[in-house]
Design an enzyme around this catalytic site. Structure first.
Site, PDB file in Angstrom:
ATOM      1  N   ARG A 226       7.789  15.166  -0.533  1.00 47.03           N
ATOM      2  CA  ARG A 226       6.760  16.050  -1.372  1.00 47.03           C
ATOM      3  C   ARG A 226       7.553  16.752  -2.598  1.00 47.03           C
ATOM      4  O   ARG A 226       7.020  16.590  -3.388  1.00 47.03           O
ATOM      5  CB  ARG A 226       6.041  16.790  -0.182  1.00 47.03           C
ATOM      6  CG  ARG A 226       5.147  16.066   0.440  1.00 47.03           C
ATOM      7  CD  ARG A 226       4.027  17.169   1.388  1.00 47.03           C
ATOM      8  NE  ARG A 226       4.655  17.617   2.372  1.00 47.03           N
ATOM      9  CZ  ARG A 226       4.456  17.429   3.658  1.00 47.03           C
ATOM     10  NH1 ARG A 226       3.518  16.369   3.783  1.00 47.03           N
ATOM     11  NH2 ARG A 226       4.994  17.908   4.436  1.00 47.03           N
ATOM     12  N   PHE A 244      -4.298   8.458   0.531  1.00 46.37           N
ATOM     13  CA  PHE A 244      -3.976   9.009   1.765  1.00 46.37           C
ATOM     14  C   PHE A 244      -3.343  10.444   1.664  1.00 46.37           C
ATOM     15  O   PHE A 244      -2.265  10.579   2.083  1.00 46.37           O
ATOM     16  CB  PHE A 244      -3.005   7.956   2.493  1.00 46.37           C
ATOM     17  CG  PHE A 244      -3.391   6.788   2.427  1.00 46.37           C
ATOM     18  CD1 PHE A 244      -4.549   6.324   3.211  1.00 46.37           C
ATOM     19  CD2 PHE A 244      -2.800   5.759   1.646  1.00 46.37           C
ATOM     20  CE1 PHE A 244      -4.746   4.584   3.282  1.00 46.37           C
ATOM     21  CE2 PHE A 244      -2.851   4.353   1.486  1.00 46.37           C
ATOM     22  CZ  PHE A 244      -4.135   4.068   2.384  1.00 46.37           C
ATOM     23  N   ASP A 266      -8.898  10.367   0.508  1.00 38.30           N
ATOM     24  CA  ASP A 266      -8.744  10.299   2.024  1.00 38.30           C
ATOM     25  C   ASP A 266     -10.066  10.039   2.573  1.00 38.30           C
ATOM     26  O   ASP A 266     -10.910  10.229   1.970  1.00 38.30           O
ATOM     27  CB  ASP A 266      -8.258  11.631   2.473  1.00 38.30           C
ATOM     28  CG  ASP A 266      -7.400  11.500   3.928  1.00 38.30           C
ATOM     29  OD1 ASP A 266      -6.104  11.362   3.798  1.00 38.30           O
ATOM     30  OD2 ASP A 266      -8.075  11.229   4.784  1.00 38.30           O
ATOM     31  N   ALA A 297      -9.569   4.005   0.777  1.00 39.11           N
ATOM     32  CA  ALA A 297      -8.591   3.799  -0.170  1.00 39.11           C
ATOM     33  C   ALA A 297      -8.478   2.270  -0.837  1.00 39.11           C
ATOM     34  O   ALA A 297      -8.377   2.239  -2.056  1.00 39.11           O
ATOM     35  CB  ALA A 297      -7.007   4.361   0.085  1.00 39.11           C
ATOM     36  N   ASP A 317       0.769   7.007   0.813  1.00 44.94           N
ATOM     37  CA  ASP A 317       1.343   7.212   2.182  1.00 44.94           C
ATOM     38  C   ASP A 317       0.375   7.064   3.296  1.00 44.94           C
ATOM     39  O   ASP A 317      -0.285   7.828   3.934  1.00 44.94           O
ATOM     40  CB  ASP A 317       1.670   8.932   2.083  1.00 44.94           C
ATOM     41  CG  ASP A 317       2.356   9.612   3.351  1.00 44.94           C
ATOM     42  OD1 ASP A 317       2.722   8.646   4.024  1.00 44.94           O
ATOM     43  OD2 ASP A 317       2.089  10.671   3.593  1.00 44.94           O
ATOM     44  N   CYS A 357       5.057   4.392   7.798  1.00 45.96           N
ATOM     45  CA  CYS A 357       5.601   5.327   9.052  1.00 45.96           C
ATOM     46  C   CYS A 357       5.483   4.396  10.020  1.00 45.96           C
ATOM     47  O   CYS A 357       5.445   4.992  11.341  1.00 45.96           O
ATOM     48  CB  CYS A 357       4.848   6.336   8.887  1.00 45.96           C
ATOM     49  SG  CYS A 357       3.068   6.185   9.171  1.00 45.96           S
TER      50      CYS A 357
HETATM   51  N1  SAH Z   1       0.434  12.288   2.445  1.00 43.91           N
HETATM   52  C1  SAH Z   1      -0.154  13.047   3.516  1.00 43.91           C
HETATM   53  C2  SAH Z   1      -0.190  12.412   4.869  1.00 43.91           C
HETATM   54  C3  SAH Z   1      -0.943  11.204   5.051  1.00 43.91           C
HETATM   55  S1  SAH Z   1      -1.427  10.498   6.694  1.00 43.91           S
HETATM   56  C4  SAH Z   1       0.619  14.375   3.432  1.00 43.91           C
HETATM   57  O1  SAH Z   1       1.528  14.517   2.732  1.00 43.91           O
HETATM   58  O2  SAH Z   1       0.141  15.430   4.332  1.00 43.91           O
HETATM   59  C5  SAH Z   1      -2.661   9.407   6.258  1.00 43.91           C
HETATM   60  C6  SAH Z   1      -3.627   9.682   5.744  1.00 43.91           C
HETATM   61  O3  SAH Z   1      -4.539   8.672   5.522  1.00 43.91           O
HETATM   62  C7  SAH Z   1      -4.489  10.589   6.973  1.00 43.91           C
HETATM   63  O4  SAH Z   1      -5.296  11.951   6.199  1.00 43.91           O
HETATM   64  C8  SAH Z   1      -5.928   9.654   7.073  1.00 43.91           C
HETATM   65  O5  SAH Z   1      -7.193  10.372   7.057  1.00 43.91           O
HETATM   66  C9  SAH Z   1      -6.118   8.790   5.976  1.00 43.91           C
HETATM   67  N2  SAH Z   1      -6.666   7.290   5.914  1.00 43.91           N
HETATM   68  C10 SAH Z   1      -6.431   6.496   6.735  1.00 43.91           C
HETATM   69  N3  SAH Z   1      -6.919   5.284   6.573  1.00 43.91           N
HETATM   70  C11 SAH Z   1      -7.539   5.518   5.314  1.00 43.91           C
HETATM   71  C12 SAH Z   1      -8.154   4.637   4.429  1.00 43.91           C
HETATM   72  N4  SAH Z   1      -8.645   3.526   4.868  1.00 43.91           N
HETATM   73  N5  SAH Z   1      -8.532   5.123   2.948  1.00 43.91           N
HETATM   74  C13 SAH Z   1      -8.279   6.458   2.817  1.00 43.91           C
HETATM   75  N6  SAH Z   1      -7.701   7.321   3.685  1.00 43.91           N
HETATM   76  C14 SAH Z   1      -7.244   6.745   4.848  1.00 43.91           C
END
Ligand code: SAH
Length: 413
Positions: A226, A244, A266, A297, A317, A357
């Site tokens: 970040r 995400f 998200d 997404a 992410d 991850c």
């Molecule tokens: N980048 C963030 C962490 C991301 S974790 C940070 O720095 O804090 C992954 C995220 O993806 C979660 O918030 C989850 O709600 C979201 N997510 C999961 N599947 C998704 C989808 N199909 N479309 C959009 N968001 C999604």
């Protein structure tokens, strides 16, 4: 019941099959059921057990769970060491010492204190959020020693010398089913936090929901990545797409770096609400400046492609797509799709910061996936930097499974 003296003493012996002692000797902390010749005595689930090779040579000590495919998690390679309270206390002190790097940074008070196997306490995660600790017990052996851990944690000074005011449990994770354990959470000791706790990361403040948030509340492992977005050379004057987004970790640092606009996507509306709150708490002048779009997404990026929308910098992410080897192929397609779409939306020379991850996706496999996406998107992709989890999530060389977060900072022509 928690009786650490009793659980510290050895209650059984596990003998390995001939030829199956190498991983144990090489200090891999897991013993799989297939490596077991027989178990001597009557060890109960969670009990301390001695591991021997087929010639009865003692090799290591760990805790036992016959209901799991990982029947023993090794805690020490000293066969004379009981798993007493003093033993755990030493491990915890050592783990805290290892976080001094972060403790001396007054601008960061959210980080992982104990990272399971890597810190010699398999199955235990402890994260620090300001004055609170959030604990995750991933295995039965840890679950039945919970009281011992709480007793130690509440009186062990944090790396910056302060004491915690409350310890919460967030053992609401699916992996517990593999250990035959129900999910469990709540206050274990001390003061309950307010609805959200304000945590500092590299000087930025984030509201973290310790009770309802993902994992233990925040994706602490992305701190260093970040921070890269704070660099104006990467971010200033750029249109950023933060896919995400969760609670806006990359949105806040993108704003710090001077992004012209940040579009956050998200599925979770509550996460996006917190993302906006976090951006505005740090940069009040960005009110009505950035976008927060709830939805899938994959669908939204496809719609952007169809409407010809483009960006200068994209962060991808995604959540963990791979939960077992069976998922690997399907998940690889998911990673390829989202990266292919991301590349399609980037202006020539744009920046892609892309992550996986999933522990089962190696860095080599991830690079192959990016290669496939680049070929299909018809774009030339340069990797500028390899990215990984922060130093509070160390990688143990004898336990490669601990390297789970990987990413690339790319330029896409
Ligand atoms: N980048 C963030 C962490 C991301 S974790 C940070 O720095 O804090 C992954 C995220 O993806 C979660 O918030 C989850 O709600 C979201 N997510 C999961 N599947 C998704 C989808 N199909 N479309 C959009 N968001 C999604």
């Amino acid at each position: 019941m928690d009786n650490s003296d009793q659980q510290g003493a050895i209650n059984g012996i596990l003998q390995l099959k001939k030829g199956r002692d190498k991983p144990v000797i090489q200090r891999h902390p897991w013993v799989f059921s297939g490596a077991v010749a027989h178990v001597i005595g009557d060890p109960q689930p969670g009990d301390t057990i001695l591991i021997q090779n087929h010639r009865q040579k003692p090799l290591a000590i760990g805790y036992y769970n016959p209901h799991s495919q990982i029947v023993v998690r090794i805690c020490t390679w000293d066969p004379d060491q009981p798993l007493s309270e003093g033993f755990w206390r030493e491990k915890i002190t050592r783990a805290y010492t290892g976080r001094q790097l972060l403790a001396f940074d007054p601008e960061t008070n959210g980080y992982r204190l104990i990272f399971g196997e890597t810190d010699g306490i398999p199955g235990l995660i402890v994260d620090r959020y300001a004055n609170y600790l959030v604990m995750q017990c991933l295995t039965l052996g840890i679950d039945c020693r919970k009281e011992t851990f709480v007793n130690i944690l509440k009186e062990t000074p944090l790396p910056d010398g302060t004491l915690p005011v409350g310890i919460l449990e967030r053992s609401d994770v699916a992996v517990r089913a593999k250990e035959n354990l129900p999910q469990s959470d709540g206050l274990l000791w001390g003061k309950a936090p307010a609805e959200s706790v304000t945590v500092k990361e590299n000087g930025f403040s984030f509201e973290v929901d310790l009770i309802g948030g993902h994992k233990t509340g925040f994706y602490l492992d992305q701190r260093d990545n970040r921070q890269l977005l704070t660099s104006p050379s990467l971010t200033a004057g750029k249109e950023v797409l933060n896919v995400f987004a969760y609670t806006g970790g990359f949105a806040v640092t993108g704003a710090a770096g001077g992004a012209t606009s940040i579009l956050n996507i998200d599925t979770s509306i509550s996460a996006l609400e917190l993302a906006e709150k976090n951006v505005l708490a740090n940069f009040p002048e960005r009110v009505d400046h950035d976008e927060y779009l709830a939805g899938d997404a994959f669908q939204i990026l496809r719609d952007f492609r169809d409407s010809g929308r483009t960006f200068d910098l994209i962060v991808l992410d995604p959540p963990k797509f791979v939960h077992g080897r069976r998922d690997l192929q399907r998940a690889s397609r998911g990673y390829k799709d989202i990266n292919w779409l991301g590349m399609r939306l980037l202006k020539p020379g744009g920046i892609l910061m892309t992550f996986s991850c999933s522990g089962l996706v190696s860095i080599d496999l991830f690079q192959k996936i990016i290669f496939g996406a680049a070929v299909d998107a018809g774009r030339e992709v340069q990797i500028l930097r390899h990215l990984h989890q922060g130093a509070d999530h160390p990688i143990l060389v004898t336990f490669p499974e601990s390297a789970y977060l990987k990413g690339f900072l790319c330029r896409v022509w």
